[in-house]
Design an enzyme around this catalytic site. Structure first.
Site, PDB file in Angstrom:
ATOM      1  N   ASP A  18      23.235   9.679  24.565  1.00  0.00           N
ATOM      2  CA  ASP A  18      24.493   8.947  24.491  1.00  0.00           C
ATOM      3  C   ASP A  18      25.703   9.884  24.639  1.00  0.00           C
ATOM      4  O   ASP A  18      26.617   9.648  25.433  1.00  0.00           O
ATOM      5  CB  ASP A  18      24.507   8.273  23.106  1.00  0.00           C
ATOM      6  CG  ASP A  18      25.650   7.341  22.909  1.00  0.00           C
ATOM      7  OD1 ASP A  18      25.591   6.245  23.474  1.00  0.00           O
ATOM      8  OD2 ASP A  18      26.606   7.707  22.195  1.00  0.00           O
ATOM      9  N   ARG A  48      13.783  15.652  27.611  1.00  0.00           N
ATOM     10  CA  ARG A  48      12.350  15.347  27.789  1.00  0.00           C
ATOM     11  C   ARG A  48      12.131  14.189  28.752  1.00  0.00           C
ATOM     12  O   ARG A  48      11.088  14.097  29.388  1.00  0.00           O
ATOM     13  CB  ARG A  48      11.729  14.982  26.435  1.00  0.00           C
ATOM     14  CG  ARG A  48      11.774  16.094  25.423  1.00  0.00           C
ATOM     15  CD  ARG A  48      11.348  15.600  24.057  1.00  0.00           C
ATOM     16  NE  ARG A  48      12.140  14.439  23.640  1.00  0.00           N
ATOM     17  CZ  ARG A  48      11.995  13.794  22.487  1.00  0.00           C
ATOM     18  NH1 ARG A  48      11.086  14.199  21.632  1.00  0.00           N
ATOM     19  NH2 ARG A  48      12.747  12.762  22.175  1.00  0.00           N
ATOM     20  N   TYR A 186      36.892  15.852  16.413  1.00  0.00           N
ATOM     21  CA  TYR A 186      38.194  15.397  15.937  1.00  0.00           C
ATOM     22  C   TYR A 186      39.248  16.498  16.099  1.00  0.00           C
ATOM     23  O   TYR A 186      40.434  16.207  16.275  1.00  0.00           O
ATOM     24  CB  TYR A 186      38.093  14.886  14.495  1.00  0.00           C
ATOM     25  CG  TYR A 186      37.799  13.403  14.505  1.00  0.00           C
ATOM     26  CD1 TYR A 186      36.666  12.927  15.154  1.00  0.00           C
ATOM     27  CD2 TYR A 186      38.678  12.481  13.948  1.00  0.00           C
ATOM     28  CE1 TYR A 186      36.409  11.570  15.231  1.00  0.00           C
ATOM     29  CE2 TYR A 186      38.422  11.116  14.020  1.00  0.00           C
ATOM     30  CZ  TYR A 186      37.296  10.670  14.667  1.00  0.00           C
ATOM     31  OH  TYR A 186      37.053   9.326  14.765  1.00  0.00           O
ATOM     32  N   LEU A 187      38.826  17.750  16.059  1.00  0.00           N
ATOM     33  CA  LEU A 187      39.796  18.837  16.231  1.00  0.00           C
ATOM     34  C   LEU A 187      40.378  18.870  17.642  1.00  0.00           C
ATOM     35  O   LEU A 187      41.410  19.499  17.886  1.00  0.00           O
ATOM     36  CB  LEU A 187      39.136  20.182  15.902  1.00  0.00           C
ATOM     37  CG  LEU A 187      38.812  20.382  14.425  1.00  0.00           C
ATOM     38  CD1 LEU A 187      38.092  21.697  14.200  1.00  0.00           C
ATOM     39  CD2 LEU A 187      40.091  20.340  13.595  1.00  0.00           C
ATOM     40  N   HIS A 247      34.726  15.460  10.032  1.00  0.00           N
ATOM     41  CA  HIS A 247      35.981  14.978  10.625  1.00  0.00           C
ATOM     42  C   HIS A 247      37.100  14.860   9.571  1.00  0.00           C
ATOM     43  O   HIS A 247      38.216  15.335   9.781  1.00  0.00           O
ATOM     44  CB  HIS A 247      35.788  13.610  11.279  1.00  0.00           C
ATOM     45  CG  HIS A 247      34.737  13.590  12.356  1.00  0.00           C
ATOM     46  ND1 HIS A 247      34.412  14.679  13.117  1.00  0.00           N
ATOM     47  CD2 HIS A 247      33.941  12.578  12.808  1.00  0.00           C
ATOM     48  CE1 HIS A 247      33.465  14.346  13.983  1.00  0.00           C
ATOM     49  NE2 HIS A 247      33.156  13.083  13.812  1.00  0.00           N
ATOM     50  N   ARG A 389      58.458   5.808   7.786  1.00  0.00           N
ATOM     51  CA  ARG A 389      58.936   4.560   7.184  1.00  0.00           C
ATOM     52  C   ARG A 389      60.132   4.886   6.286  1.00  0.00           C
ATOM     53  O   ARG A 389      60.022   5.683   5.348  1.00  0.00           O
ATOM     54  CB  ARG A 389      57.832   3.909   6.360  1.00  0.00           C
ATOM     55  CG  ARG A 389      56.511   3.751   7.108  1.00  0.00           C
ATOM     56  CD  ARG A 389      56.415   2.507   7.927  1.00  0.00           C
ATOM     57  NE  ARG A 389      56.503   1.303   7.139  1.00  0.00           N
ATOM     58  CZ  ARG A 389      56.861   0.111   7.624  1.00  0.00           C
ATOM     59  NH1 ARG A 389      57.206  -0.012   8.896  1.00  0.00           N
ATOM     60  NH2 ARG A 389      56.901  -0.946   6.855  1.00  0.00           N
TER      61      ARG A 389
HETATM   62  P1  NDP Z   1      20.813  10.679  21.029  1.00  0.00           P
HETATM   63  O1  NDP Z   1      20.053   9.992  19.970  1.00  0.00           O
HETATM   64  O2  NDP Z   1      21.239   9.888  22.219  1.00  0.00           O
HETATM   65  O3  NDP Z   1      19.950  11.935  21.446  1.00  0.00           O
HETATM   66  C1  NDP Z   1      20.230  12.777  22.566  1.00  0.00           C
HETATM   67  C2  NDP Z   1      18.928  13.088  23.259  1.00  0.00           C
HETATM   68  O4  NDP Z   1      18.108  13.868  22.389  1.00  0.00           O
HETATM   69  C3  NDP Z   1      18.126  11.847  23.581  1.00  0.00           C
HETATM   70  O5  NDP Z   1      18.462  11.337  24.837  1.00  0.00           O
HETATM   71  C4  NDP Z   1      16.706  12.354  23.540  1.00  0.00           C
HETATM   72  O6  NDP Z   1      16.412  12.890  24.802  1.00  0.00           O
HETATM   73  C5  NDP Z   1      16.758  13.482  22.536  1.00  0.00           C
HETATM   74  N1  NDP Z   1      16.249  13.052  21.242  1.00  0.00           N
HETATM   75  C6  NDP Z   1      16.600  11.967  20.533  1.00  0.00           C
HETATM   76  N2  NDP Z   1      15.932  11.905  19.365  1.00  0.00           N
HETATM   77  C7  NDP Z   1      15.132  12.978  19.338  1.00  0.00           C
HETATM   78  C8  NDP Z   1      14.208  13.486  18.404  1.00  0.00           C
HETATM   79  N3  NDP Z   1      13.969  12.864  17.256  1.00  0.00           N
HETATM   80  N4  NDP Z   1      13.562  14.628  18.706  1.00  0.00           N
HETATM   81  C9  NDP Z   1      13.821  15.266  19.847  1.00  0.00           C
HETATM   82  N5  NDP Z   1      14.684  14.826  20.768  1.00  0.00           N
HETATM   83  C10 NDP Z   1      15.334  13.711  20.525  1.00  0.00           C
HETATM   84  O7  NDP Z   1      22.032  11.391  20.334  1.00  0.00           O
HETATM   85  P2  NDP Z   1      23.547  11.489  20.755  1.00  0.00           P
HETATM   86  O8  NDP Z   1      23.627  11.817  22.199  1.00  0.00           O
HETATM   87  O9  NDP Z   1      24.256  10.293  20.251  1.00  0.00           O
HETATM   88  O10 NDP Z   1      24.043  12.707  19.850  1.00  0.00           O
HETATM   89  C11 NDP Z   1      23.647  14.050  20.091  1.00  0.00           C
HETATM   90  C12 NDP Z   1      24.321  14.932  19.050  1.00  0.00           C
HETATM   91  O11 NDP Z   1      25.719  14.769  19.140  1.00  0.00           O
HETATM   92  C13 NDP Z   1      23.972  14.600  17.611  1.00  0.00           C
HETATM   93  O12 NDP Z   1      23.966  15.797  16.878  1.00  0.00           O
HETATM   94  C14 NDP Z   1      25.113  13.707  17.151  1.00  0.00           C
HETATM   95  O13 NDP Z   1      25.302  13.779  15.760  1.00  0.00           O
HETATM   96  C15 NDP Z   1      26.266  14.353  17.883  1.00  0.00           C
HETATM   97  N6  NDP Z   1      27.389  13.454  18.137  1.00  0.00           N
HETATM   98  C16 NDP Z   1      27.236  12.323  18.888  1.00  0.00           C
HETATM   99  C17 NDP Z   1      28.325  11.526  19.181  1.00  0.00           C
HETATM  100  C18 NDP Z   1      28.205  10.327  20.047  1.00  0.00           C
HETATM  101  O14 NDP Z   1      29.245   9.739  20.373  1.00  0.00           O
HETATM  102  N7  NDP Z   1      27.013   9.917  20.473  1.00  0.00           N
HETATM  103  C19 NDP Z   1      29.683  11.859  18.680  1.00  0.00           C
HETATM  104  C20 NDP Z   1      29.730  13.086  17.920  1.00  0.00           C
HETATM  105  C21 NDP Z   1      28.609  13.837  17.660  1.00  0.00           C
HETATM  106  P3  NDP Z   1      14.942  12.960  25.400  1.00  0.00           P
HETATM  107  O15 NDP Z   1      14.087  11.975  24.669  1.00  0.00           O
HETATM  108  O16 NDP Z   1      15.121  12.662  26.841  1.00  0.00           O
HETATM  109  O17 NDP Z   1      14.547  14.364  25.146  1.00  0.00           O
HETATM  110  C1  BG6 Z   2      30.807  10.818  15.508  1.00  0.00           C
HETATM  111  C2  BG6 Z   2      29.998  10.036  14.526  1.00  0.00           C
HETATM  112  O1  BG6 Z   2      30.931  12.140  15.081  1.00  0.00           O
HETATM  113  O2  BG6 Z   2      32.101  10.254  15.626  1.00  0.00           O
HETATM  114  C3  BG6 Z   2      29.954   8.569  14.890  1.00  0.00           C
HETATM  115  O3  BG6 Z   2      28.678  10.559  14.547  1.00  0.00           O
HETATM  116  C4  BG6 Z   2      31.344   8.024  15.116  1.00  0.00           C
HETATM  117  O4  BG6 Z   2      29.305   7.841  13.878  1.00  0.00           O
HETATM  118  C5  BG6 Z   2      32.085   8.913  16.090  1.00  0.00           C
HETATM  119  O5  BG6 Z   2      31.234   6.724  15.639  1.00  0.00           O
HETATM  120  C6  BG6 Z   2      33.525   8.471  16.236  1.00  0.00           C
HETATM  121  O6  BG6 Z   2      34.156   9.211  17.223  1.00  0.00           O
HETATM  122  P1  BG6 Z   2      35.493   8.664  17.905  1.00  0.00           P
HETATM  123  O7  BG6 Z   2      35.976   9.808  18.716  1.00  0.00           O
HETATM  124  O8  BG6 Z   2      35.077   7.479  18.713  1.00  0.00           O
HETATM  125  O9  BG6 Z   2      36.401   8.283  16.797  1.00  0.00           O
END
Ligand code: NDP
Ligand code: BG6
Length: 488
Positions: A18, A48, A186-187, A247, A389
């Site tokens: 994501d 993967r 957020y920074l 954050h 305000r």
């Molecule tokens: P996802 O759950 O989409 O995971 C990213 C990828 O990691 C997946 O596509 C998958 O790829 C692999 N993955 C998922 N779960 C596992 C697992 N249990 N073991 C090994 N590989 C796994 O996460 P996000 O992309 O949402 O977030 C990634 C990081 O960024 C996290 O640390 C999250 O806290 C941080 N984050 C995310 C935000 C967001 O908006 N999504 C915002 C701020 C921080 P594959 O299976 O193809 O290997």
């Molecule tokens: C991420 C959190 O760090 O920030 C999410 O893991 C949250 O839960 C997201 O939704 C919010 O980010 P933004 O930039 O959309 O406010």
């Protein structure tokens, strides 16, 4: 200004996820459109999931926008950018899969040495496996000199002080502290970056930014959606680790810190660490936790947190927290910092609200009613802006007062695209500027504030108070808020 690199490889690990799709790749496209990437650059997605480079590009294009190149040239820019995107598939904890990646990288890098940025867009549970495999495959170039290697690590970084320290130490075997960029996106948000400017580049705020004049500071973070399919991840972390410890504490640090010696990254981070260290750990009477529950509204049955896939039926993971912090230093002693963070709330909003004290001996008080105190509201999102305000005379022949806003709205005031947080942070990482990244001692200080309460809540299996979807949170939170307001 272009980045210092002439030959640059960016590796996005977790490229199927994501974050990579919605934020990281679009931010890199934004930098490309603005001329911030060198002529010789390439992006490698790694994960993967089985996918060809063509399929990776097809997924990536869905989230690219033409914000910086409106019009016909946008399609051409997209094609140029996508032609430099590649994908390699493999398991994470495997040296061999990163050797495959290395081979593919070398084929594109050519004979000149290339700087390498690794972005770990993966769940925290695999940070270490991936870093070790990257190190074992020989992809990390040592030292701070060219060609450099850097790693950007996402949050949450650890689950508590001990696991965070262990992760810092173990990652340190692969990447030095100098090579490690711990991101808190957020920074990178425009209004948060502006906090330093607002406080220290204007004469009027600093003299009143203290316990003599401020009554309370409220920092609110809320989303009007639930965990929306991210329940599997969220359930093992909860709102305190997901949002508050990082954050919101970063916002507290920038709001409360003393003026840094200079804009140098080290000085800014020293000032943040100093203020975080003057916040004592949160105790049980300083926190309310909640969880959004199944809600029937307008005839619709809205699924609660426990209905999200990946969430246990008896989960006690909080999706809401309200926390009262004290900052024990000469500037802030006695002034409440009230933080609140919640998912599935009534609106999407992140703001800092600084409420000033009443005017002493205010001549406009009448029959026990005084004009509302001044408030400075810093709106971080969705509508970036700053409002002050103030009490104002309502035009007319009588003397009636009303509070009105001196209003700065970013979109009205600045006729330009506001960069995404990830654009700002990726550019800084490429330039080697660490001012907006979290240092190891800053991380420890932040965990020290929340580790004891997390342990207490979890060991006692504290049940979060249910709240309705689309509400302002649990009743206990309103009570804590009122009690704080009445106590000052
Ligand atoms: P996802 O759950 O989409 O995971 C990213 C990828 O990691 C997946 O596509 C998958 O790829 C692999 N993955 C998922 N779960 C596992 C697992 N249990 N073991 C090994 N590989 C796994 O996460 P996000 O992309 O949402 O977030 C990634 C990081 O960024 C996290 O640390 C999250 O806290 C941080 N984050 C995310 C935000 C967001 O908006 N999504 C915002 C701020 C921080 P594959 O299976 O193809 O290997
Ligand atoms: C991420 C959190 O760090 O920030 C999410 O893991 C949250 O839960 C997201 O939704 C919010 O980010 P933004 O930039 O959309 O406010």
């Amino acid at each position: 200004m272009a980045t210092a690199s002439e030959n640059l490889t960016i590796v996005v690990v977790g490229a199927s996820g994501d974050l990579a799709r919605k934020k990281v790749i679009p931010a890199l496209f934004g930098l490309y459109c603005q001329g911030f990437l060198p002529t010789k650059f390439r992006i490698f997605g790694f994960a993967r999931t089985a996918m060809t480079s063509e399929e990776f590009r097809a997924r990536a294009v869905e989230n690219l926008t033409c914000r910086y190149v409106p019009g016909e040239s946008c399609a051409q820019k997209m094609d140029e950018f996508l032609a430099r995107c590649f994908y390699v598939q493999g398991p994470y904890a495997s040296r061999d899969s990163f050797l495959d990646l290395f081979q593919a990288m070398q084929a594109e890098e050519g004979d000149e040495p290339a700087d390498r940025l690794f972005y770990l867009a993966i769940p925290p549970s695999v940070f270490l496996d991936v870093s070790r495999a990257i190190g074992d495959a020989g992809l990390v170039q040592c030292g701070d000199r060219r060609p450099w290697s850097r790693v950007v690590v996402e949050k949450p970084f650890g689950r508590d002080r001990a696991s965070s320290d262990a992760l810092v130490a173990q990652l340190g075997h692969v990447f030095t502290e100098g090579q490690t960029y711990r991101i808190d996106h957020y920074l990178g948000k425009e209004v948060i970056q502006n906090l330093l400017v607002l406080r220290f580049a204007n004469l009027i705020f600093e003299p009143i930014w203290n316990r003599e004049h401020v009554q309370s500071v409220q920092i609110s973070w809320q989303e009007d959606i639930g965990t929306a399919g991210r329940g599997g991840y969220f359930d093992s972390y909860g709102i305190i680790r997901d949002v508050v410890q990082n954050h919101l504490l970063q916002i507290v640090a920038l709001t409360a810190m003393e003026p840094p010696q200079s804009l140098n990254a080290q000085h800014i981070r020293d000032a943040k660490v100093a203020v975080l260290r003057s916040v004592p750990p949160v105790s049980r009477d300083q926190i309310v936790v909640g969880q959004y529950a199944r809600t029937v509204r307008d005839g619709f049955d809205l699924p609660g947190y426990r209905d999200d896939s990946g969430v246990e039926d008896d989960s006690i993971t909080p999706t809401f927290a309200q926390v009262l912090l004290h900052v024990r230093n000469p500037r802030w002693e006695g002034i409440p910092f009230l933080l609140h963070a919640g998912k599935a709330m009534d609106e999407k909003k992140t703001e800092v609200r600084i409420r000033f004290k009443n005017v002493p001996g205010n001549m406009f008080c009448s029959e026990g009613t005084c004009p509302a105190p001044n408030e400075l509201v810093i709106c971080i999102q969705p509508d970036e802006g700053i409002q002050l305000r103030v009490a104002n005379k309502v035009p007319g022949l009588g003397m009636t007062l009303e509070q009105q806003s001196l209003d700065l709205n970013y979109h009205a005031a600045f006729n330009r695209v506001i960069p995404q947080a990830y654009e700002a942070l990726l550019l800084d990482a490429l330039r080697g500027d660490k001012g907006l990244f979290v240092r190891d001692d800053e991380l420890s200080a932040a965990w020290d504030i929340f580790t004891p309460i997390l342990k207490e809540l979890e060991s006692h299996r504290a049940i979060p108070e249910p709240y309705a979807i689309g509400s302002t949170g649990p009743d206990a939170a309103q009570r804590l808020r009122r009690a704080v307001q009445e106590s000052v």
